[in-house]
Design an enzyme around this catalytic site. Structure first.
Site, PDB file in Angstrom:
ATOM      1  N   PHE A   2     -35.321 -25.837  -9.792  1.00 40.84           N
ATOM      2  CA  PHE A   2     -34.444 -26.689  -9.115  1.00 40.84           C
ATOM      3  C   PHE A   2     -34.354 -26.599  -8.581  1.00 40.84           C
ATOM      4  O   PHE A   2     -33.037 -25.523  -7.727  1.00 40.84           O
ATOM      5  CB  PHE A   2     -33.549 -27.511 -10.378  1.00 40.84           C
ATOM      6  CG  PHE A   2     -33.083 -28.538  -9.794  1.00 40.84           C
ATOM      7  CD1 PHE A   2     -33.448 -30.141  -9.472  1.00 40.84           C
ATOM      8  CD2 PHE A   2     -31.200 -28.611  -9.420  1.00 40.84           C
ATOM      9  CE1 PHE A   2     -33.060 -31.577  -9.499  1.00 40.84           C
ATOM     10  CE2 PHE A   2     -31.165 -29.862  -8.082  1.00 40.84           C
ATOM     11  CZ  PHE A   2     -31.772 -30.912  -8.444  1.00 40.84           C
ATOM     12  N   ASP A  34     -31.166 -18.842  -4.338  1.00 42.43           N
ATOM     13  CA  ASP A  34     -30.296 -19.858  -5.134  1.00 42.43           C
ATOM     14  C   ASP A  34     -29.104 -20.088  -6.107  1.00 42.43           C
ATOM     15  O   ASP A  34     -29.279 -19.916  -7.040  1.00 42.43           O
ATOM     16  CB  ASP A  34     -31.043 -21.411  -4.972  1.00 42.43           C
ATOM     17  CG  ASP A  34     -30.972 -22.907  -5.268  1.00 42.43           C
ATOM     18  OD1 ASP A  34     -29.380 -22.800  -5.234  1.00 42.43           O
ATOM     19  OD2 ASP A  34     -31.654 -23.420  -4.739  1.00 42.43           O
ATOM     20  N   LYS A  86     -22.348 -27.179  -3.426  1.00 36.71           N
ATOM     21  CA  LYS A  86     -21.858 -28.077  -4.621  1.00 36.71           C
ATOM     22  C   LYS A  86     -20.277 -27.123  -4.632  1.00 36.71           C
ATOM     23  O   LYS A  86     -19.674 -27.712  -3.871  1.00 36.71           O
ATOM     24  CB  LYS A  86     -22.538 -27.311  -5.808  1.00 36.71           C
ATOM     25  CG  LYS A  86     -23.565 -28.320  -6.189  1.00 36.71           C
ATOM     26  CD  LYS A  86     -24.254 -28.193  -7.258  1.00 36.71           C
ATOM     27  CE  LYS A  86     -25.203 -29.139  -7.367  1.00 36.71           C
ATOM     28  NZ  LYS A  86     -26.205 -28.557  -7.750  1.00 36.71           N
TER      29      LYS A  86
END
Ligand SMILES: *Cc1c(COP(=O)(O)O)cnc(C)c1O
Length: 411
Positions: free
Chosen positions: A150, A235, A264
């Site tokens: 993802f 990531d 985030k």
């Protein structure tokens, strides 16, 4: 537009849900809790009911809701200057870039807004590096990614997702990506060709259901990348900034990636801030005009990010995550339930994999005052803000135990 709706806090949950479903797009299927206020690990809904947040906005709230130090910075900076665009300079951007350097040892930082934009930035830099530094023939650059990945929702990123729902109906897709099984370093070695410019992986796959690769996986990828002159990009948007019990999840192994993609919790939930933190060799490929973002690197974002990082350090949130995560996972493993297939995790990032759909369990947890969201249908992801304490975890444990052993749900 008169009356109650304008005040915004006087409707019922059902009325807000109905309004959102009438006027909003249907790209999410949220639990029907309408949050009005939050602080630390707790949120309160429009009916005045309190819940413990065990999702933390997919790890964007590692510092907890409305952290007072970040709030103070946000307000102070909002009064001073919020946006200059990169046409001019602001005094917060260099300070953030220096902080990033001091935190990671990386040479350069390129700030963006959302995680997906930072991923796109890394992909663009990798391709450019491939052409300019590695000598890959024009338009032939390949990037290796993993099954179950993802990395966000742009057209290029969904071009290499293996999740049908993320991809179907959004073609034509961007070429140039090779997908290999996650956790299999040999598959990466096999997939590398002369035209490979980068490998991009999540050190732990979050959305896929907290999937932890075999020990030494990152070291093997790094070795394959070094040997073949390929960039090694991680990531860390979800795994980073303390979530896994280290500042970055790659720090569980002895590696040093060429690029860390971050987002985030970089703003502690106040503001969209993301960044690629990388070597000069890689990020140095961009020259003026070749990449950018109106809001990327704005002074409000940079000031907020600097304080969000300081809170992680000052409150030792990585260490907290490691210690409390181990404690909570041990407790969860003591629950005897016919529906629990596996409890796994790193730090305060725990997946409880069930033998059946996790959604009814998340709904039952909500009734008990705990907000969790299922991932990959059968996994309950537990990822509270890292400021949580043992007492709160003990409170949560009793509720997890009750729901996971409830005869109505498990039979
Ligand atoms: C959330 C996430 C992204 C995308 O971030 P957005 O801010 O939603 O664009 C990318 N990679 C990982 C691992 C994520 O968890």
């Amino acid at each position: 537009m008169k009356g109650k709706a304008e005040v915004g806090t006087s409707l019922t949950t059902a009325e807000y849900v109905e309004m959102e479903e009438r006027y909003g797009a249907f790209n999410y299927d949220p639990l029907n809790v309408v949050v009005k206020e939050a602080r630390g690990v707790w949120v309160e809904d429009v009916e005045g009911k309190k819940y413990m947040d065990c999702l933390a906005a997919y790890s964007a709230l590692n510092q907890g809701h409305c952290h007072p130090a970040i709030l103070e910075t946000m307000l102070a900076q909002a009064r001073r200057v919020t946006l200059t665009s990169r046409a001019f300079r602001n005094e917060q951007l260099p300070l953030l870039c220096r902080d990033m350097h001091e935190m990671t040892g990386m040479e350069m930082t390129l700030p963006m807004n959302s995680g997906a934009e930072a991923v796109e930035t890394a992909l663009k830099a990798a391709r450019r590096w491939g052409y300019e530094k590695k000598g890959i023939p024009r338009d032939k650059a390949e990037i290796i990614v993993c099954d179950g990945n993802f990395h966000g929702r742009t057209i290029t990123i969904v071009s290499f997702t293996t999740e049908d729902a993320y991809r179907r109906g959004f073609g034509p897709y961007t070429p140039g990506f090779k997908v290999v099984p996650y956790g299999d370093a040999e598959a990466i070695r096999q997939a590398i060709t002369d035209n490979t410019c980068a490998v991009m992986v999540e050190p732990i796959q979050g959305e896929a259901g907290i999937i932890i690769p075999p020990k030494g996986y990152l070291e093997e990828i790094q070795a394959a990348c070094r040997k073949n002159n390929v960039l090694f990009m991680l990531d860390e948007i979800q795994s980073g900034l303390g979530r896994s019990g280290k500042l970055f999840a790659y720090m569980h192994e002895d590696v040093r990636p060429d690029a860390i993609i971050c987002g985030k919790a970089l703003s502690g939930g106040y503001y969209p801030v993301s960044a690629v933190i990388a070597s000069r060799e890689m990020l140095g490929v961009f020259k003026p005009g070749e990449h950018g973002s109106t809001f990327g690197g704005n002074p409000l974002a940079c000031a907020v990010a600097r304080t969000a990082l300081r809170v992680l350090r000052d409150e030792k949130l990585s260490e907290r995550s490691a210690e409390l995560g181990a404690y909570f996972m041990e407790r969860l493993k003591t629950i005897e339930s016919p529906v629990i297939r596996e409890v796994r995790g790193r730090g305060l990032w725990i997946g409880v994999e069930l033998t059946k759909s996790a959604r009814p369990f998340c709904e039952a947890l909500m009734e008990e005052g705990i907000l969790c969201k299922e991932t990959h249908d059968t996994v309950i992801r537990i990822a509270p803000p890292l400021i949580i304490d043992r007492e709160d975890l003990d409170w949560a444990f009793e509720r997890f135990k009750k729901v996971l052993t409830s005869p109505g749900l498990t039979t």
